[in-house]
Design an enzyme around this catalytic site. Structure first.
Site, mmCIF file in Angstrom:
data_model
loop_
_atom_site.group_PDB
_atom_site.id
_atom_site.type_symbol
_atom_site.label_atom_id
_atom_site.label_comp_id
_atom_site.label_asym_id
_atom_site.label_seq_id
_atom_site.Cartn_x
_atom_site.Cartn_y
_atom_site.Cartn_z
ATOM 1 C CG ASP A 151 -2.054 0.743 0.892
ATOM 2 O OD1 ASP A 151 -3.158 0.542 1.411
ATOM 3 O OD2 ASP A 151 -2.002 1.851 0.295
HETATM 4 C C1 GLC Z 1 -4.411 4.400 -0.423
HETATM 5 C C2 GLC Z 1 -5.159 3.044 -0.145
HETATM 6 C C3 GLC Z 1 -5.020 2.277 -1.242
HETATM 7 C C4 GLC Z 1 -4.942 2.961 -2.674
HETATM 8 C C5 GLC Z 1 -3.579 3.523 -2.613
HETATM 9 C C6 GLC Z 1 -3.058 4.422 -3.769
HETATM 10 O O1 GLC Z 1 -3.919 4.639 0.908
HETATM 11 O O2 GLC Z 1 -4.993 2.572 0.986
HETATM 12 O O3 GLC Z 1 -6.345 1.405 -1.286
HETATM 13 O O4 GLC Z 1 -5.075 1.919 -3.814
HETATM 14 O O5 GLC Z 1 -3.362 4.207 -1.286
HETATM 15 O O6 GLC Z 1 -4.013 5.465 -3.746
#
Ligand code: GLC
Length: 668
Positions: free
Chosen positions: A224
């Site tokens: 993430d």
């Molecule tokens: C965010 C979310 C994830 C998302 C990523 C990119 O923090 O937790 O679901 O795809 O970052 O935006």
């Protein structure tokens, strides 16, 4: 010429293990294609450049209904259509991997991102998410199944550990991923939170032992965004790409390599998987099959298949042409399309006022629309107009709910009630019109106990994406017969949920409810609920009959039953098959969903439905044997129109020879 691992220098390999920008992978001195990854589960959120971007620099795309709503369709085809439709926007915008779907289990209705997730039940969540992944990847666009794992709150999600036992992980929190992995997502995204005290991004047991070796995932594990704390430790846990770009990752990896903390074999294993991912993105399947208009139409179709009729006393819905209608609440004109955070979508579509859409469908009806809206000024003045409109109308519609400032990523709700002024509006309008219909524009379960008895009908509209009021007006006027059923329990109050308003202590949260999540919990605790898992009404009415369970193998059965549509309209019915272990040597839930079917049944027609059961329908995860285990004995097959409306029952016996069942000392 296809670049191979051996063609890359150590520096190029280490650079490949982290993003080059916020959204793209490293192109290693131009040797490799850079992969573009973009959110989100309900439509493409791509920035015009590789920065974090702003609303202004977000490209326009189709705002699809949120997965938390589409889950109520229980419809594999709708999930496939979701994925396939969003993939077309990805193709038009040169995005290689869509960062979706999310399948985290809805353990508490407070979780801010429940609108992005599918269900409280892992079988339903995984089965539907698999279709979504197929829909995207059949168009040559990758997906990122997320967030692995046990990320069930937004509160302190970066640091608070989810602590739980292995059986609970296997039966509840991993199970949705395990089922969705059958679609072979190109990537899996690890979650922020620690699991049993170790960050998911560097938790080798989580990512390697479970995800790769137990569930057979051989694709790329991406972090993430910002979830990596120590890049070499995450490499050893087999995390392949840290996102976004990092200023310290290269040195961390190079120093670790020089010290012998990581090996070339470990580096090459990740590089190989990344090269395979790049190769997958270079395919000839990227052909759009829809126009932007058709994508909008798909959004409307999917949301209309997903909305849930929760109450319809005296069958006041559908509204008849010629009946006078009052429409109140700002969501009638400015409905929320979805929850807040990374899953937002910028659409160019301009929503039509609900009152106009109703007039189009009810040409002989007088439609009184509220003209002024609460703008923080004197709400009572606005209320007076609503009351005057409602007074004397045949039907009074009240549009309420949450928006992306209440249900969003990064924070949880602290209550599951509607805003006080919305509750007040409902109650005041219900005083002047007994035929009050409440439309709930919400992303997750809400407490309706303050006002449910004051109104005649309630429709869960959900976070339904663009064209929401087209779907709503189709359902209110009967052009579409509502067929959705809840994929999450609506509790009476927050106090009736397991964790109530507990948010964790910032360090670790013990999942002491174990496998008893959602309806599994309410069945075990005999706690009353407002609307049970699997519940939803229709304008038609159905009867179930003639249950027959045919054994076709040691643990293979075909469950057959008939459903009759006793009404004069064609309608769809979602029937559910639960399994109960009559006697077990371990504690097991009262029943568990192991099959379902959504069937169009014509007016007056009787249809035979078939649902297949197999070993997994009867098994629990045994930490004594470290494997899924089926005990010999009787099981009940329960067929229902909801988890609490079981209409047909049958008993079957499973008698596995010892060689296919772990021997237990009591076997002689
Ligand atoms: C965010 C979310 C994830 C998302 C990523 C990119 O923090 O937790 O679901 O795809 O970052 O935006």
């Amino acid at each position: 010429m296809k670049i191979q691992t051996k063609d890359l220098t150590l520096e190029e390999k280490l650079n490949l293990l982290s993003g080059e920008t916020i959204w793209t992978t490293n192109q290693t001195n131009g040797k490799l294609k850079s992969i573009w990854m973009s959110d989100g589960p309900h439509g493409l959120r791509k920035l015009q450049d590789t920065s974090w971007g702003t609303w202004e620099t977000t490209v326009e795309a189709t705002a699809m209904p949120n997965l938390g709503l589409v889950a109520n369709s229980w419809d594999k085809e709708m999930f496939y259509l979701m994925g396939s439709t969003i993939a077309d926007d990805c193709i038009d915008n040169n995005v290689d991997v869509l960062l979706a779907p999310g399948v985290n289990i809805k353990r508490t209705p407070l979780c801010g991102r429940n609108f992005e997730y599918v269900s409280e039940d892992p079988f339903l969540a995984g089965t539907l998410a698999k279709e979504y992944i197929d829909g995207v990847q059949d168009k040559g666009i990758g997906t990122s199944l997320k967030h692995f794992a046990i990320n069930n709150r937004e509160y302190d999600r970066l640091f608070q550990s989810s602590d739980l036992d292995e059986r609970t992980m296997m039966e509840i929190y991993f199970k949705a991923f395990e089922i969705a992995l059958r679609a072979k997502p190109w990537t899996v995204m690890c979650s922020y939170n620690p699991v049993n005290g170790v960050y998911a991004s560097e938790n080798k047991k989580l990512l390697d032992t479970y995800l790769r070796k137990t569930f057979g995932f051989d694709g790329v594990i991406v972090s993430d965004w910002g979830a990596v704390h120590n890049r070499y430790k995450s490499l050893k846990a087999t995390l392949d790409i840290e996102m976004p770009n990092s200023t310290v990752a290269f040195d961390n990896l190079k120093n670790a390599y020089d010290k012998g903390l990581i090996t070339m074999e470990e580096i090459d294993a990740s590089v190989e998987r990344i090269l395979t991912l790049i190769e997958k993105t270079e395919n000839d399947k990227k052909k759009t099959t829809t126009t932007p208009t058709e994508r909008h139409e798909n959004a409307v179709k999917i949301s209309s298949e997903s909305m849930v009729l929760l109450k319809n006393e005296d069958n006041i819905l559908p509204i008849k042409n010629g009946q006078s209608v009052a429409v109140a609440g700002m969501f009638a004109n400015r409905p929320p399309y979805g929850g807040g955070g990374s899953a937002i979508v910028k659409t160019k579509y301009k929503e039509e006022p609900l009152s106009k859409l109703l007039k189009d469908k009810l040409p002989n009806s007088e439609i009184k629309a509220q003209t002024a809206y609460e703008d923080g000024v004197n709400k009572n003045f606005k209320l007076k107009e609503k009351i005057l409109n409602a007074y004397g109308s045949d039907v009074s519609i009240v549009c309420v709910g949450n928006d992306s400032t209440i249900e969003a990523e990064c924070f949880d709700r602290t209550t599951i009630k509607l805003l006080p002024h919305q509750i007040n509006t409902i109650k005041e309008l219900a005083k002047v019109n007994e035929n009050t219909v409440v439309l709930l524009y919400v992303g997750s379960a809400v407490d309706v106990s303050d006002w449910i008895d004051d109104v005649k009908a309630v429709v869960l509209v959900g976070f339904a994406g663009e064209g929401v009021n087209e779907s709503v007006s189709d359902i209110l006027t009967g052009k579409v017969c509502p067929s959705g059923k809840l994929a999450e329990t609506y509790p009476l109050t927050l106090e009736d949920t397991y964790s109530e308003d507990y948010m964790g202590n910032g360090g670790a949260e013990l999942y002491s409810d174990g496998i008893f999540v959602g309806y599994r919990y309410y069945d075990a605790s005999d706690a009353q609920v407002m609307f049970p898992f699997g519940y939803g009404l229709s304008y038609a009415n159905f009867t179930y009959s003639d249950l027959e369970v045919v054994k076709t193998g040691d643990t293979d059965f075909t469950v057959k039953y008939k459903i009759t549509n006793n009404s004069d309209i064609d309608a769809k019915e979602i029937s559910q098959v639960y399994v109960k272990d009559v006697f077990s040597m371990v504690v097991r839930p009262e029943k568990e969903l192991k099959g379902f079917s959504k069937d169009l049944i014509k007016a007056g027609e009787t249809k035979t439905v078939e649902v297949k059961l197999d070993f997994s329908s009867f098994a629990y995860y045994s930490t004594a044997f470290d494997k899924w285990h089926v005990e010999n004995g009787d099981f009940e097959i329960l067929v229902g129109s909801s988890s609490q409306d079981i209409l047909l029952k049958a008993k079957v016996n499973v008698s596995l020879p010892n060689e296919t069942q772990q021997s237990n000392e009591w076997d002689v």
